[in-house]
Motif scaffolding. Structure first.
Motif, PDB file in Angstrom:
ATOM      1  N   THR A 157      29.201  70.151  69.280  1.00 36.09           N
ATOM      2  CA  THR A 157      29.315  70.754  67.947  1.00 36.09           C
ATOM      3  C   THR A 157      29.329  72.279  68.003  1.00 36.09           C
ATOM      4  OG1 THR A 157      28.033  68.875  67.125  1.00 36.09           O
ATOM      5  CG2 THR A 157      28.352  70.722  65.623  1.00 36.09           C
ATOM      6  N   THR A 205      24.029  73.113  63.598  1.00 35.26           N
ATOM      7  CA  THR A 205      23.243  71.891  63.763  1.00 35.26           C
ATOM      8  C   THR A 205      21.863  72.029  63.137  1.00 35.26           C
ATOM      9  OG1 THR A 205      22.326  72.532  65.906  1.00 35.26           O
ATOM     10  CG2 THR A 205      24.428  71.379  65.910  1.00 35.26           C
ATOM     11  N   ALA A 244      35.198  71.834  63.864  1.00 36.70           N
ATOM     12  CA  ALA A 244      34.131  70.885  64.175  1.00 36.70           C
ATOM     13  C   ALA A 244      33.944  69.864  63.065  1.00 36.70           C
ATOM     14  CB  ALA A 244      32.817  71.641  64.418  1.00 36.70           C
ATOM     15  N   ASN A 245      34.303  70.248  61.825  1.00 36.21           N
ATOM     16  CA  ASN A 245      33.897  69.390  60.704  1.00 36.21           C
ATOM     17  C   ASN A 245      34.658  69.609  59.401  1.00 36.21           C
ATOM     18  OD1 ASN A 245      32.885  71.936  60.296  1.00 36.21           O
ATOM     19  ND2 ASN A 245      30.866  71.281  59.632  1.00 36.21           N
ATOM     20  N   LEU A 456      32.000  66.547  64.647  1.00 37.34           N
ATOM     21  CA  LEU A 456      31.335  66.620  65.951  1.00 37.34           C
ATOM     22  C   LEU A 456      29.826  66.498  65.841  1.00 37.34           C
ATOM     23  CD1 LEU A 456      33.632  69.325  67.553  1.00 37.34           C
ATOM     24  CD2 LEU A 456      33.799  66.835  67.692  1.00 37.34           C
ATOM     25  N   LEU A 457      29.269  66.905  64.691  1.00 40.54           N
ATOM     26  CA  LEU A 457      27.832  66.714  64.487  1.00 40.54           C
ATOM     27  C   LEU A 457      27.490  65.219  64.481  1.00 40.54           C
ATOM     28  CD1 LEU A 457      25.340  68.603  63.781  1.00 40.54           C
ATOM     29  CD2 LEU A 457      25.606  67.743  61.460  1.00 40.54           C
TER      30      LEU A 457
END
Ligand code: CU
Length: 471
Positions: A157, A205, A244-245, A456-457
């Motif tokens: 992440t 995160t 990532a998100n 990715l988290l």
């Protein structure tokens, strides 16, 4: 609309010669120019953006991955996601001692061996060490846009949010089609990150301040770059979601997007669209045919992704200017696509993506079939040269982009409704409380690989399963 910045810059290109691309990717955390300022980010080869690797079917791609993520610049704040610490959580035993500064390399979408020093995401390249990867690209490999990024479980992440990602282009048959051949190309790598006022990447995160509405929406590391085109001119845009998100709903004001490829696979015919949903990991290629002179915004439209509703945001500006050209005909038929919807099915499987409780990171658990990732466990044991049908259900209120390594698939139904065959793909958004039905054939490579959520988290917190393919 924000003032348009500089002309879009394309990353350095490294091209294969005589069937070989032998290159080095050094991973470091360092201050580099990003979005018109200096930011301390995690990068390949000291630049943001990163080199584009350009190869052909039949080539060998050799990458010497040098992990210098532990050679940190001075002055990083204690909140920096780049400080090295032991990774704990699902898929890690206490004896692993995996560090957040360890990494490895995945070639997303490539149909290559998952074993040894090929696309093997189970190996770790420790901080301070290096590893020689070698990918043998089959002679029949589809041509299109792919990408590379880290895949060390538990550390992905922040490494990707900090900037580590780069494009791979496989040249080939699509490039020679009438209406595509000779059309000027642009590469647009979409990334999103968030910087503190002192130019440091925040830790998504753990940092509750991380809000998608505060993200820098970057195209090739730039904020709202300008792209120029003549009236009537056609351009081919290759677009990669390397975030990532962040899910995008891509739209070009005053124009339509003529889609010709998805995830490195050419469509059977051009698909003209007003907007294209692009989840993390997905790629599309579109033809853009410019209208009359003026400036048009390339944007992401408001999109509800369950957890958040993302606002409209400008990505780039298209300036239509200069002498008008006679518009060339757009292609209609492209390349044949094998339709698996009528294939004989050897095995059926069901996978459910879901949140465990509580729903508050970092305690949140992310599950597939009520299990968190365990790299030692086989979640699907398959046989080479068989065709399977997987129903992949999303038992949560958020979108999860499903991704599987090594072999692409065809979505044959969404929420039980059949969809026409247009392309094969490797990443697909799973609608909230919905499901996709996909069919895939396991070809060429025995070994082990993974499927997972490409937020990715979620992946780092356990939303990942394994495949073992037997010869
Ligand atoms: Cu997810």
């Amino acid at each position: 609309m924000a003032a348009a910045a500089a002309e879009l810059v394309e990353p350095e290109v490294r091209t294969s010669r005589d069937g070989l691309l032998d290159t080095t990717l050094t991973c470091r955390v360092e201050p580099v120019p990003v979005a018109g300022r200096t930011a301390t980010v995690s990068v390949y080869e000291g630049s943001f953006p990163w080199p584009t690797l350009r190869v052909r079917p039949g080539d060998t791609l050799r990458v010497n991955l040098l992990n210098q993520l532990d050679d940190l610049p001075t002055g990083l704040p204690q909140s920096s996601p780049f400080l090295c610490h032991v990774v704990t959580g699902p898929g890690h035993s206490a004896s692993d001692h995996v560090s957040s500064c360890d990494t490895n390399l995945h070639v997303h979408g490539l149909h290559v061996s998952p074993s040894d020093n090929s696309d093997n995401i189970f190996l770790t390249v420790r901080a301070g060490e290096s590893f020689q990867y070698e990918y043998r690209i089959p002679a029949a490999h589809p041509a299109g846009l792919y990408w590379y990024h880290p895949h060390q479980h538990g550390t992905v992440t922040n490494q990707v949010f900090g900037g580590m990602a780069g494009p791979i282009i496989i040249e080939g048959d699509i490039d020679n089609l009438p209406g595509v051949a000779g059309v000027p190309e642009r590469l647009l790598v979409l990334q999103a990150t968030q910087l503190s006022p002192d130019g440091n990447v925040i830790d998504i995160t753990t940092d509750a301040r991380s809000q998608q509405k505060s993200y820098l929406r970057l195209v090739n590391g730039q904020l709202n770059p300008t792209m120029t085109i003549r009236p009537g001119e056609t351009q081919r845009w290759r677009i990669l979601n390397a975030t990532a998100n962040v899910t995008y709903l891509l739209h070009l004001d005053g124009h339509q997007l003529h889609q010709i490829a998805k995830d490195g696979n050419t469509l059977n015919e051009t698909w003209t669209r007003d907007a294209i949903n692009l989840a993390p990991g997905e790629r599309v290629e579109v033809l853009v045919q410019a209208g009359s002179a003026g400036t048009y915004t390339f944007r992401t439209l408001p999109i509800a992704t369950g957890f958040t509703t993302q606002a409209d945001a400008t990505l780039a500006s298209l300036v239509v200017d200069g002498d008008a050209m006679t518009p060339q005909p757009l292609p209609t038929a492209l390349l044949p696509v094998e339709d698996l919807s009528t294939a004989v099915i050897d095995e059926h499987r069901r996978f459910t993506f879901q949140f465990g409780t509580p729903i508050n990171p970092p305690e949140t658990r992310f599950w597939i079939n009520s299990k968190q990732f365990d790299g030692e466990r086989d979640d699907a044991v398959v046989r080479l040269n068989t065709t399977e049908e997987w129903v992949i259900r999303n038992a949560s209120s958020s979108w999860h982009p499903f991704h599987i390594h090594i072999n692409d698939y065809q979505v044959v139904a969404v929420n039980g409704q059949p969809v026409p065959v247009r392309y094969h793909e490797d990443t697909t958004g799973l609608p909230p409380f919905g499901e996709i039905t996909m069919r895939t054939r396991f070809r060429d490579f025995p070994g082990r690989w993974v499927f997972h959520c490409h937020i990715l988290l979620h992946e780092d917190h356990g939303m990942m399963g394994t495949v073992r393919a037997l010869a």
